[in-house]
Design a protein around this motif. Structure first.
Motif, PDB file in Angstrom:
ATOM      1  N   UNK A   1       8.169  26.164  44.097  1.00 38.01           N
ATOM      2  CA  UNK A   1       8.965  27.176  44.809  1.00 38.01           C
ATOM      3  C   UNK A   1      10.442  26.812  44.650  1.00 38.01           C
ATOM      4  N   UNK A   2      10.924  26.966  43.445  1.00 36.56           N
ATOM      5  CA  UNK A   2      12.242  26.454  43.100  1.00 36.56           C
ATOM      6  C   UNK A   2      13.371  27.246  43.744  1.00 36.56           C
ATOM      7  N   UNK A   3      13.229  28.546  43.879  1.00 36.07           N
ATOM      8  CA  UNK A   3      14.280  29.351  44.496  1.00 36.07           C
ATOM      9  C   UNK A   3      14.478  28.947  45.955  1.00 36.07           C
ATOM     10  N   UNK A   4      13.366  28.774  46.661  1.00 33.91           N
ATOM     11  CA  UNK A   4      13.479  28.363  48.060  1.00 33.91           C
ATOM     12  C   UNK A   4      14.028  26.940  48.152  1.00 33.91           C
ATOM     13  N   UNK A   5      13.672  26.086  47.211  1.00 36.76           N
ATOM     14  CA  UNK A   5      14.223  24.727  47.201  1.00 36.76           C
ATOM     15  C   UNK A   5      15.741  24.767  47.048  1.00 36.76           C
ATOM     16  N   UNK A   6      16.236  25.662  46.190  1.00 37.17           N
ATOM     17  CA  UNK A   6      17.680  25.780  46.001  1.00 37.17           C
ATOM     18  C   UNK A   6      18.371  26.242  47.282  1.00 37.17           C
ATOM     19  N   UNK A   7      17.703  27.101  48.042  1.00 35.42           N
ATOM     20  CA  UNK A   7      18.266  27.537  49.324  1.00 35.42           C
ATOM     21  C   UNK A   7      18.408  26.360  50.280  1.00 35.42           C
ATOM     22  N   UNK A   8      17.401  25.503  50.344  1.00 36.09           N
ATOM     23  CA  UNK A   8      17.455  24.340  51.230  1.00 36.09           C
ATOM     24  C   UNK A   8      18.530  23.349  50.770  1.00 36.09           C
ATOM     25  N   UNK A   9      18.704  23.233  49.447  1.00 39.05           N
ATOM     26  CA  UNK A   9      19.761  22.360  48.920  1.00 39.05           C
ATOM     27  C   UNK A   9      21.127  22.862  49.373  1.00 39.05           C
ATOM     28  N   UNK A  10      21.335  24.172  49.288  1.00 41.19           N
ATOM     29  CA  UNK A  10      22.615  24.747  49.712  1.00 41.19           C
ATOM     30  C   UNK A  10      22.861  24.503  51.202  1.00 41.19           C
ATOM     31  N   UNK A  11      21.824  24.611  52.022  1.00 42.76           N
ATOM     32  CA  UNK A  11      21.971  24.349  53.459  1.00 42.76           C
ATOM     33  C   UNK A  11      22.364  22.891  53.696  1.00 42.76           C
ATOM     34  N   UNK A  12      21.717  21.976  52.984  1.00 47.00           N
ATOM     35  CA  UNK A  12      22.035  20.556  53.144  1.00 47.00           C
ATOM     36  C   UNK A  12      23.467  20.264  52.703  1.00 47.00           C
ATOM     37  N   UNK A  13      23.893  20.866  51.601  1.00 50.57           N
ATOM     38  CA  UNK A  13      25.263  20.652  51.125  1.00 50.57           C
ATOM     39  C   UNK A  13      26.282  21.148  52.144  1.00 50.57           C
ATOM     40  N   UNK A  14      25.997  22.277  52.776  1.00 53.68           N
ATOM     41  CA  UNK A  14      26.913  22.819  53.792  1.00 53.68           C
ATOM     42  C   UNK A  14      27.057  21.848  54.973  1.00 53.68           C
ATOM     43  N   UNK A  15      25.955  21.222  55.349  1.00 59.34           N
ATOM     44  CA  UNK A  15      25.992  20.298  56.483  1.00 59.34           C
ATOM     45  C   UNK A  15      26.685  18.985  56.130  1.00 59.34           C
TER      46      UNK A  15
END
Length: 717
Positions: free
Chosen positions: A677-691
Motif C-alpha cells: 500500500x505504497x500510496x498510503x505509506x507516502x501519506x504517513x511519511x508526509x505526516x511524519x515529516x510535518x511533525x
C-alpha cells in the motif's frame, strides 16, 4: 530491468547496518533489514554477530533472490537507502600547544623524522615514545608535531587518555570514540560498536596524510586498532612509563644531560637567576636527575624565591641520596613543593589526591580538606604556582599522574588513616549530593532518578542539570569506583543511579559503562533481589544494548527482571521485560520479541488505580502497542501490525507527543510499504515529516526521505 544485487554488496550492507545501529534511526534501519531478511528466506534468521556470519547470510539471500517476486529490486532499493557514512576530516592542527621551554631531544626528534619519512614498504608508520614519569614524552610529541603541519595537510588529531575514570583506563572502543570526535564526526554518525568505529576510522584516513597522537596510553589494546593501513598516516603513541608490546618503532626519551638541563633552567628561570645560585646547582641538578618536569618545577621555584640572598636564607633542599633522587625526581620535587607551600595547602593537595579524580575544583577540594570554597580556591591557585596541579580551565585543575600518586601515598603517613577516610567520605558525599540534584533536574519526571535531596542547591532546570552532570561526568564515574573501594556501598549504588540522564539523554554509554559494571556487581553482593539491583542491571543492560553488546545486554536485563520481580516492583519488572523484547527485536528475533511485549503488557496491567506507576500506565501501554506492531511486522502479520501502530499513533496524537507520533508513523509507513500500500505509506511519511520539521530531527528526516524513495520506486513498478 532486473537489478543485480551481489553477495559482496549484501555483505557490506549487513555489516554497515549491524555495526552502525546508533540511535533510534539506526535501530529503525536495523529492524527493517531484519524484516526483509525474514521475508526473503521465509524463516527467522537472527542478526549475525561476526563477519563470517554476515557473509554466509548474504550468500543464502543471494541464492533466493529472483525477479518473480520483486525481492531483488526491494533489496537494491534498501541498499541504496543506507545513508552516506562519509565524513570529511577537518584539515587542522589539532595538537595542544608545545611547551616554550623545550630543550634538546635532537636524537629523539631525528628518530621520529626517520619513521615519518621512510619508505612505507607495506609497513605502517607507528612510533611508541616512552620514558619514566615527568621525563618529557608528551612534550616531545607535541614539539615534533608542531613542526609537521605542512607534512600532514589532512589534520593532526590528539587524544589524551590520562583523565580516564575507569579502573583500567579507557576501553579500546572509547578511545576510538574520542578520536572520531576529534576528527569531526557528528555524534549521531559514530557507530556504537568497536568494529564499526574502527571501520569508520579506516575509511576516514584512507589515502590521507594525517598525524594521530595518543597520549598517556597504558596498554596495547587501547591503540592496536589505530595502527594505520594507509602509508601517509603516522600514529604516534606516548606512554608515561615502560613500553608495551605494540608493533612500532620504540623510542626511549632519556634524561636530559647536564648541559641541556642547565639550558632548560635558564630558559625558565633566566640566566641571571641561575647564575646567582651557581654554588647550589650541582645538588639541584643531581636531585632533578635530568627529569624535565623536576627541572621546570625547580626553575619556577628559583623564580619565586627571587634574589640570591633570599635563596641562601631559604631552608636547604631535603636530604635525599643521589640514588633515591635519580629514581624518583618527581617525588623529590613534589615533597619540596609541599614543604614550601606550607602545611595547609600541602594537606589540601594530599587529601584531594586520594580519590584519583580526573578533575578537581574548589568545591571538591573544599570537601576533601574541610575548608571553605574560597580557601580551597586560593590554595589550588598556590598549588598551581608550585607545579603540583595544572589548570585546565573553568576553575578546574588536574594532577600529573606521578605527582598525584606520590601525594596520595604520603597522605596516610602525614595525616593518619582516619582523616584520609574522612576526606574521601566528604568528597563522595558532596559529589552524590550534586549528582542527585543534577539528575533530578535533568529528568524531573523520571522514576529512575531519585528525588532531589533537601540539602544542597537545586539546579535551575533540565538544561542546567544536564550541564552539571556533563561537567562532572568523569568524577562521578570515578566516584563509583572509589566508593566501592572504601566500602561506601550505598553511595556507590546511588551515584550510579544518578548517571541515568547521561546515558539516556546524552548518549555517554562508553563513559558510564565502567561505573555501571561496578555498581551492578556491588548490588548483587550487598543488595541482591532488590529494586536497586534491578534498576542498576537495567541501566547496565541499556548501556550495553546501545553499544551493540547484545549477549551481555540480555544477561544484564534478565538480572534486572529477576531483581524487580523479587522486590515486588511491578513497573520495574514490566519495563525490564519490555526491554528484553526490544533486545530481541534488534537481533531479528521477532517471535521472542512479540512474546516479551505481550508479557510486559500483562505485567503493566497489574498496576491498579492509585498504585505506583498508575499515572504513567496509559503511555506505557501505548509504547507497548507500538513495539508489538513492530514485532508483528517482522513476523509478516501486517494487518495486526497496522492495527497496533494506528492505536499507538492515535494515543500520541491525542497527547500532543509529536516525536513519538512521528516515530510511530514511520513504523506504520514501513508496514504499509511491506503490504504493497505504497500510496498510503507516502501519506504517513508526509505526516511524519510535518511533525519532525519543527523538531529539527535531521537524521530521522533523512531516513524518511530514503523511505519515500523506496515507496515511490515500488509504486512505479
Amino acid at each position: 530491468m532486473i537489478e543485480i544485487v551481489t553477495v559482496s554488496a549484501l555483505t557490506a550492507f549487513l555489516a554497515a547496518v549491524g555495526n552502525g545501529a546508533a540511535g533510534e534511526v539506526g535501530k529503525q534501519l536495523l529492524v527493517s533489514t531484519g524484516t526483509l531478511v525474514r521475508r526473503t528466506l521465509g524463516r527467522e534468521t537472527p542478526l549475525p554477530a561476526t563477519a563470517e556470519g554476515r557473509e554466509a547470510l548474504a550468500r543464502q539471500m543471494h541464492a533466493r533472490l529472483s525477479d518473480e517476486d520483486g525481492r531483488s529490486g526491494e533489496w537494491a532499493l534498501l541498499l541504496r537507502s543506507l545513508p552516506d557514512a562519509a565524513v570529511a576530516l577537518r584539515p587542522v592542527a589539532g595538537l595542544p600547544p608545545a611547551t616554550r621551554d623545550f630543550t634538546d631531544r635532537e636524537s629523539v626528534l631525528r628518530q621520529l623524522k626517520r619513521e615519518a619519512t621512510r619508505a612505507a614498504a607495506g609497513r605502517p608508520r607507528v612510533a611508541l615514545l616512552h620514558g619514566p614519569p615527568g621525563i618529557g614524552t608528551s612534550a616531545v610529541a607535541l614539539h615534533w608535531g608542531a613542526a609537521q603541519i605542512a607534512r600532514y595537510p589532512d589534520g593532526q588529531f590528539y587524544v589524551d587518555l590520562r583523565d580516564a575514570a575507569g579502573e583500567g583506563g579507557l576501553e579500546p572502543a572509547a578511545v576510538l570514540l574520542r578520536l572520531l570526535r576529534q576528527m569531526g564526526v557528528e555524534p549521531e554518525r559514530i557507530p556504537p560498536t568497536e568494529t564499526g568505529r574502527e571501520q569508520l576510522y579506516r575509511r576516514l584516513t584512507a589515502g590521507r596524510r594525517a598525524l594521530v597522537v595518543i597520549d598517556h596510553a597504558s596498554s596495547v589494546a587501547q591503540v592496536r586498532h589505530l595502527v594505520p593501513a594507509t602509508p601517509e598516516v603516522f600514529l604516534l603513541v606516548v606512554a608515561s612509563g615502560p613500553p608495551f608490546a605494540l608493533e612500532a618503532l620504540r623510542i626511549a626519551v632519556p634524561p636530559l644531560g647536564e648541559r641541556d638541563a642547565l639550558r632548560m633552567l635558564r630558559k625558565v628561570a633566566g640566566a641571571e637567576t641561575v647564575a646567582r645560585v651557581k654554588p647550589r646547582l650541582p645538588a639541584l641538578l643531581d636531585t632533578c636527575a635530568g627529569n624535565a618536569f623536576a627541572l621546570k618545577a625547580a626553575a619556577m621555584r628559583l623564580l619565586a624565591e627571587g634574589t640570591a640572598e633570599e635563596m641562601n636564607d631559604a631552608p636547604d633542599c631535603p636530604d635525599v641520596s643521589p640514588a633515591s633522587a635519580r629514581s624518583h625526581p618527581v617525588h623529590t620535587v613534589t615533597r619540596e613543593a609541599c614543604r614550601r607551600l606550607g602545611p595547609e595547602p600541602a594537606r589540601l593537595c594530599r587529601l584531594t589526591a586520594l580519590g584519583g579524580w580526573p578533575a578537581i575544583d574548589a568545591r571538591l577540594a573544599s570537601d576533601a580538606a574541610a575548608v571553605t570554597e574560597a580557601e580551597a580556591a586560593r590554595m589550588l591557585a598556590e598549588a598551581a604556582d608550585a607545579q603540583l596541579v595544572e589548570p585546565v580551565g573553568d576553575g578546574r585543575y588536574r594532577f600529573r599522574p606521578e605527582v598525584r600518586r606520590h601525594l596520595a601515598d604520603a597522605a596516610g603517613p602525614e595525616h593518619g588513616i582516619p582523616e584520609c577516610f574522612a576526606a574521601v567520605s566528604r568528597v563522595l558525599d558532596g559529589l552524590l549530593n550534586r549528582a542527585l540534584h543534577a539528575a533530578h533536574a535533568a529528568l524531573p519526571q523520571s522514576w529512575r532518578t531519585e528525588p532531589a535531596p533537601a540539602r544542597g542547591t537545586p539546579y535551575g532546570g533540565a538544561a542546567e542539570g544536564m550541564a552539571a552532570l556533563l561537567a562532572e561526568a568523569g568524577n562521578l564515574v570515578r566516584a563509583v569506583s572509589v566508593a566501592d573501594e572504601y566500602q561506601y556501598i550505598d553511595t556507590a549504588l546511588r551515584l550510579a543511579r544518578a548517571l541515568w540522564p547521561l546515558q539516556l539523554k546524552a548518549g555517554h554509554w562508553d563513559e558510564v559503562l565502567p561505573a555501571l559494571r561496578i555498581a551492578a556487581r556491588c548490588a548483587d553482593e550487598h543488595q541482591p533481589r532488590t529494586r536497586m539491583a534491578g534498576a542498576l542491571h537495567f541501566q547496565l543492560g541499556h548501556c550495553l544494548g546501545e553499544l551493540g553488546r547484545w549477549e551481555e545486554a540480555e544477561h544484564a536485563v534478565r538480572a534486572a527482571v529477576a531483581g524487580e520481580r523479587a522486590a515486588g516492583h511491578v513497573r520495574g519488572e514490566a519495563s525490564s521485560v519490555e526491554f528484553l523484547g526490544l533486545l530481541s527485536l534488534y537481533r531479528w528475533r521477532y517471535d521472542a520479541a512479540y512474546e516479551r511485549f505481550v508479557e510486559a503488557e500483562g505485567i503493566y496491567r497489574r498496576i491498579g488505580p492509585g498504585q505506583e506507576g498508575a499515572a504513567d500506565l496509559p503511555r506505557a501501554l501505548a509504547l507497548i502497542e507500538r513495539h508489538q506492531g513492530r514485532a508483528l511486522r517482522g513476523l509478516g502479520r501486517l494487518a495486526e501490525s497496522r492495527l497496533r501502530l494506528e492505536a499507538a499513533r492515535d494515543f500520541f496524537a491525542d497527547r500532543g507527543e509529536a516525536y513519538n507520533q512521528a516515530r510511530t508513523l514511520t513504523d506504520l509507513a514501513e508496514t504499509l510499504h511491506d503490504a504493497g500500500e505504497h500510496a498510503e505509506a507516502l501519506t504517513r511519511i508526509a505526516e511524519a515529516e510535518r511533525l519532525l520539521s519543527p523538531e529539527q530531527a535531521t537524521v530521522h528526516l533523512g531516513y524518511l526521505a530514503r523511505l519515500r524513495l523506496r515507496c515511490e520506486a515500488a509504486r512505479s513498478r
